[in-house]
Motif scaffolding. Sequence first.
Motif: not given
Length: 445
Positions: A239-249, A332-338, A256-266
Amino acid sequence: MYLLVLVHILQSTLLAVQSCPALCACTYGLVQCSDPGISAVPINVPADTVKLRLEKTLISRVPRAAFYNLSELRFLWLTYNSITSIHPSSFVNLKALRELRLDGNLLTSFPWEGLRDMPRLQTLGLHNNHLSSLPAHAALFLPNITYLDLSSNRLTILPAELLDLWFPLPGQQERPEQRRVLGLHDNPWLCDCQISMVMSLSTSLASPVVLMDQLLVCRRSLGQSGLPMTQAELSRCMRPSVQPAATKVISPLGSNVILRCDATGYPTPTLTWIKTAAYTDFATLYVPVMQESPRVGVRWSIISLNGLSYKDAGEYRCQARNMAGTSEAPIKLKVVGISRLSPLPKKKSKKPRPKSSTKHMKPNKIPAPTNTPPLKDNQILQNIPPPSINKTQTAPNLLPKVFPKDKYIKRRKMNFTNAKAPTSIRSTPEPPGNSTTAPLSEKLV
């Protein structure tokens, strides 16, 4: 004269519709053409034909819109011909077709997207062809197919999308589960966990899939001879296993934001990005910017968000799936104002407290006592702080309140000297008369 011409045209049209193609036999909605001399699909098949059989002919290709005028056709058999190609639009207007059989031809591929023109199709026979692969997008056009015969081809693997269609996980099926009959035997399957999963799931009592033949032959590699599935040592699915690069951004507005995740499984899982808005349950499917599998069993995927706005905030789920199961991880992505920072107010420099000397005190800064009982006339002078001036000034109408009203005071002066010296109040003598006043001299506290 005009009516006679119109009647003649109508009769000719009816005769053409009801006529039977050459080298074919037509009886009560059934048209059968099995002469070896036929090399092309007949074009003058009656429009009310319900079943058409073109068998054992020299037909090598099925052209575009070959059966367009057969809107009532329900059964189409094109078996044991020499067909090598089928146009994707060959089956246009076959909205009533229930069964399509292409067994015993020379097909190396099949136009799966052409199944959209046959929404009521339930039986598809592709037995004994030269199909070497099944594309993943074929699963999009097979939901209504309950009988699929792929036996006696050159298939080696099954895409995970087909396995998800035939063996859906609990809670994933959109409609009531229906039984399917599959013909997978007599193919050179590779000995992997996918074909072993098909075997194990199809033999269970509650399986939605029934195999025509349980004896499947698999090979460890394409160059080896086949072994019965029961004797082969098959690798197990993971069964696949998912590992995100970050859980809260947390990112500022417009960045600009780049979201990444890695998965393993067969087998190697497929990755999908799903976004849920921050304040609604509406889900959006995101197409990854890049997705690669560096080796078997590993896959990574990224999505890019440019110029962030508040609507980009929310939860992004990276979902990994293979035939062994599904896993996902939220980001989870949170956008804050400047906001511009206002300068801090300058701190006022504190002036040093004046000493007990009366030199630095002004008479105008006398704090008024609050919530205290009224003072008597003889106590006022004692509560007035000494003035902080060096010159002699006239007291502002304070003394007349001190003395009794029956005494006549013409004028008095207050002489203020150095703060260290005692301060005194001098009064001018009263003009001679009957009454006299005693000179007053007091020390201010």
